[in-house]
Design an enzyme around this catalytic site. Structure first.
Site, PDB file in Angstrom:
ATOM      1  N   GLU A 253      -6.901   6.520  -5.151  1.00  0.00           N
ATOM      2  CA  GLU A 253      -7.000   7.532  -4.098  1.00  0.00           C
ATOM      3  C   GLU A 253      -8.067   8.510  -4.563  1.00  0.00           C
ATOM      4  O   GLU A 253      -7.842   9.295  -5.481  1.00  0.00           O
ATOM      5  CB  GLU A 253      -5.665   8.269  -3.900  1.00  0.00           C
ATOM      6  CG  GLU A 253      -4.519   7.398  -3.406  1.00  0.00           C
ATOM      7  CD  GLU A 253      -4.602   7.022  -1.928  1.00  0.00           C
ATOM      8  OE1 GLU A 253      -5.476   7.566  -1.219  1.00  0.00           O
ATOM      9  OE2 GLU A 253      -3.792   6.200  -1.489  1.00  0.00           O
TER      10      GLU A 253
ATOM     11  N   HIS B 218      -9.021   3.903  -1.782  1.00  0.00           N
ATOM     12  CA  HIS B 218      -8.579   4.754  -0.672  1.00  0.00           C
ATOM     13  C   HIS B 218      -8.998   6.203  -0.925  1.00  0.00           C
ATOM     14  O   HIS B 218      -9.541   6.543  -1.965  1.00  0.00           O
ATOM     15  CB  HIS B 218      -7.047   4.754  -0.588  1.00  0.00           C
ATOM     16  CG  HIS B 218      -6.422   3.470  -0.156  1.00  0.00           C
ATOM     17  ND1 HIS B 218      -5.735   3.348   1.013  1.00  0.00           N
ATOM     18  CD2 HIS B 218      -6.356   2.256  -0.751  1.00  0.00           C
ATOM     19  CE1 HIS B 218      -5.256   2.122   1.135  1.00  0.00           C
ATOM     20  NE2 HIS B 218      -5.624   1.436   0.077  1.00  0.00           N
TER      21      HIS B 218
ATOM     22  N   GLU C  74     -10.906   6.816   5.847  1.00  0.00           N
ATOM     23  CA  GLU C  74     -11.155   7.189   4.450  1.00  0.00           C
ATOM     24  C   GLU C  74     -12.592   6.828   4.077  1.00  0.00           C
ATOM     25  O   GLU C  74     -12.858   5.956   3.261  1.00  0.00           O
ATOM     26  CB  GLU C  74     -10.109   6.501   3.562  1.00  0.00           C
ATOM     27  CG  GLU C  74      -8.688   6.941   3.930  1.00  0.00           C
ATOM     28  CD  GLU C  74      -7.557   6.070   3.369  1.00  0.00           C
ATOM     29  OE1 GLU C  74      -7.831   5.196   2.524  1.00  0.00           O
ATOM     30  OE2 GLU C  74      -6.404   6.275   3.774  1.00  0.00           O
TER      31      GLU C  74
ATOM     32  N   ARG D 155      -6.688   5.308  11.448  1.00  0.00           N
ATOM     33  CA  ARG D 155      -6.333   4.757  10.144  1.00  0.00           C
ATOM     34  C   ARG D 155      -6.191   3.218  10.160  1.00  0.00           C
ATOM     35  O   ARG D 155      -6.604   2.530   9.238  1.00  0.00           O
ATOM     36  CB  ARG D 155      -4.995   5.376   9.736  1.00  0.00           C
ATOM     37  CG  ARG D 155      -4.239   4.707   8.607  1.00  0.00           C
ATOM     38  CD  ARG D 155      -2.925   5.443   8.386  1.00  0.00           C
ATOM     39  NE  ARG D 155      -2.008   4.744   7.510  1.00  0.00           N
ATOM     40  CZ  ARG D 155      -1.942   4.949   6.193  1.00  0.00           C
ATOM     41  NH1 ARG D 155      -2.753   5.795   5.615  1.00  0.00           N
ATOM     42  NH2 ARG D 155      -1.061   4.298   5.462  1.00  0.00           N
TER      43      ARG D 155
HETATM   44  N1  ARG Z   1      -4.969   6.630   1.520  1.00  0.00           N
HETATM   45  C1  ARG Z   1      -3.602   6.969   1.425  1.00  0.00           C
HETATM   46  C2  ARG Z   1      -2.729   5.972   2.112  1.00  0.00           C
HETATM   47  O1  ARG Z   1      -2.934   4.847   1.955  1.00  0.00           O
HETATM   48  C3  ARG Z   1      -3.311   8.359   1.686  1.00  0.00           C
HETATM   49  C4  ARG Z   1      -2.029   8.759   1.066  1.00  0.00           C
HETATM   50  C5  ARG Z   1      -2.052   9.847   0.062  1.00  0.00           C
HETATM   51  N2  ARG Z   1      -2.747  11.001   0.480  1.00  0.00           N
HETATM   52  C6  ARG Z   1      -2.454  11.711   1.564  1.00  0.00           C
HETATM   53  N3  ARG Z   1      -3.227  12.675   1.914  1.00  0.00           N
HETATM   54  N4  ARG Z   1      -1.392  11.481   2.279  1.00  0.00           N
HETATM   55  O2  ARG Z   1      -1.774   6.183   2.782  1.00  0.00           O
HETATM   56 ZN    ZN Z   2      -5.463   4.790   2.479  1.00  0.00          ZN
END
Ligand code: ARG
Ligand code: ZN
Length: 422
Positions: free
Chosen positions: A384, A310, A185, A240
């Site tokens: 987000e 995020h 991110e 991630r």
């Molecule tokens: N940064 C988010 C997380 O912690 C992403 C979740 C929401 N967005 C997505 N595209 N799934 O998981």
């Molecule tokens: Zn995230």
């Protein structure tokens, strides 16, 4: 068939081939209409090990809700055929993932860009430049900024946070903000850096910043998951988690935002290290989590607000993710978040959803946001940032500036509210 999966899995690129890693990959947008379609999509995602961007897990696919999936090049045709066979309509969201990845990583970096006077805030920066930026920013603003040791990462890198304090005799409360808990991110660390720059540039002239700096100190952790961030630059743009080895080094990474001691391991997690939401071997099993948690615990009576940044999705999320039960101060939390979202929207019209995580996004336990609120920090939010899925995790560098400008308005609205209240 299995052979294809295997060859994708073993395509581990060296540093130089990173930019080619996603050649031909596409991100598809699908809105399943029926339960049968949902089931087929779940099956497809799990068997082909597709990279789900939204939601994060096959179990969270629902009829009528957006699905964003990155499909590796060798599987694109097979996936499209299978969707057509099941009469599932799809749209190609990102036709060329490789191109976007390439564009967000500058080819050459010259030394002058790393010096803080000329630091380029409208580009993404690799970790070594962020380290240099941190020491430069403290050097050039030594009356206001101090760099402090926070802890060590799994791979033994040093975590530092920046403290921004206006000298005075008053005892002040603290605002905490961390960025980059999720490696891919990239807009998040870019925002933390932008935030520090803006505060330092404007604290004298901007009445709002001037006001809250009288009562508050700002503690900023620009990259929480340093090992993961480096890995996302050098090996896998869509990494991630952190880089902790599990299962004798056959499997890597804990989702640090599932690793905090708040209903740890209960909902929206996996105990399998292969999963993107692996919660670790226990609460605070990871050194990065421990470094943050121990520091916050030590200062918790002085910390009024915990912000964690995020991407993507455009949300301001309130506690909790682990239960739908609202926190005691939920009305005030919502009120302040709505003010922040309204301020944000005024800049470029970007629309954010505001609400409790478990109700508007998904269930998750072990998040830092829930934990911070549970130990008594009254204002705790997850941001987000952009976008809504057009570019997802590969937000083009041209959007760094507008994203940071609008987010600045939201974040300073929250800080100003908290500062005036105490
Ligand atoms: N940064 C988010 C997380 O912690 C992403 C979740 C929401 N967005 C997505 N595209 N799934 O998981
Ligand atoms: Zn995230």
């Amino acid at each position: 068939f299995l052979g294809i999966i295997f060859s994708v899995g073993t395509l581990i690129p060296g540093k130089l081939s990173l930019k080619l890693q996603y050649d031909g990959d596409q991100v598809l947008h699908i809105v399943p209409e029926t339960f049968q379609q949902v089931q087929h999509l779940q099956h497809l995602c799990s068997t082909l090990l597709l990279d789900l961007w939204k939601p994060l897990q096959p179990e969270d696919i629902w009829a009528g809700e957006d699905l964003h999936i990155r499909v590796p090049a060798p599987l694109v045709q097979e996936v499209k055929d299978s969707l057509a066979q099941h009469m599932i309509s799809y749209r190609v969201l990102i036709p060329d993932v490789h191109k976007l990845v390439d564009q967000s990583m500058p080819r050459e970096r010259s030394n002058h860009r790393q010096v803080s006077e000329s630091y380029v805030y409208t580009q993404y920066h690799p970790m070594e430049e962020i380290y240099q930026w941190m020491s430069q920013i403290q050097k050039n603003n030594s009356e206001l900024v101090t760099q402090h040791y926070l802890g060590k990462t799994t791979e033994n890198r040093t975590m530092y946070y920046l403290q921004i304090s206006q000298p005075s005799d008053k005892t002040k409360k603290i605002i905490w903000m961390d960025c980059g808990i999720h490696a891919r991110e990239w807009i998040s660390p870019a925002f933390c850096q932008w935030f520090v720059k803006e505060i330092l540039q404007n604290y004298k002239s901007d009445p709002k910043i001037n006001r809250f700096l009288q009562n508050l100190d700002l503690y900023i952790l620009p990259v929480l998951n340093i090992d993961g961030y480096i890995y996302s630059w050098e090996k896998d743009r869509f990494w991630r988690k952190n880089r902790a080895p599990y299962m004798n080094g056959t499997c890597y990474g804990t989702d640090l935002n599932r690793n905090f001691n708040s209903s740890w391991g209960s909902v929206g997690v996996s105990y399998n290290c292969d999963s993107e939401i692996f919660c670790g071997s226990g609460p605070e099993s990871e050194p990065e989590t421990r470094a943050v948690a121990q520091f916050i615990k030590r200062k918790k009576n002085d910390i009024l607000c915990y912000l964690t940044i995020h991407s993507y999705g455009q949300y301001i999320l309130t506690p909790y993710g682990s239960t739908t039960k609202p926190p005691s101060n939920s009305e005030e939390l919502m009120h302040v978040a709505e003010k922040a979202a309204a301020a944000l929207m005024e800049k470029y019209g970007t629309s954010y959803k505001v609400g409790p995580t478990s109700l508007i996004l998904y269930n998750n336990s072990g998040s830092s946001r829930d934990w911070a609120h549970m130990i008594g920090i009254p204002f705790s939010y997850t941001f987000e940032l952009r976008d809504n899925g057009t570019y997802g995790f590969v937000l083009p560098p041209e959007q760094i500036q507008p994203t940071c400008e609008e987010t600045m308005l939201a974040v300073t609205t929250i800080i100003d509210y908290v500062g005036q209240k105490y």
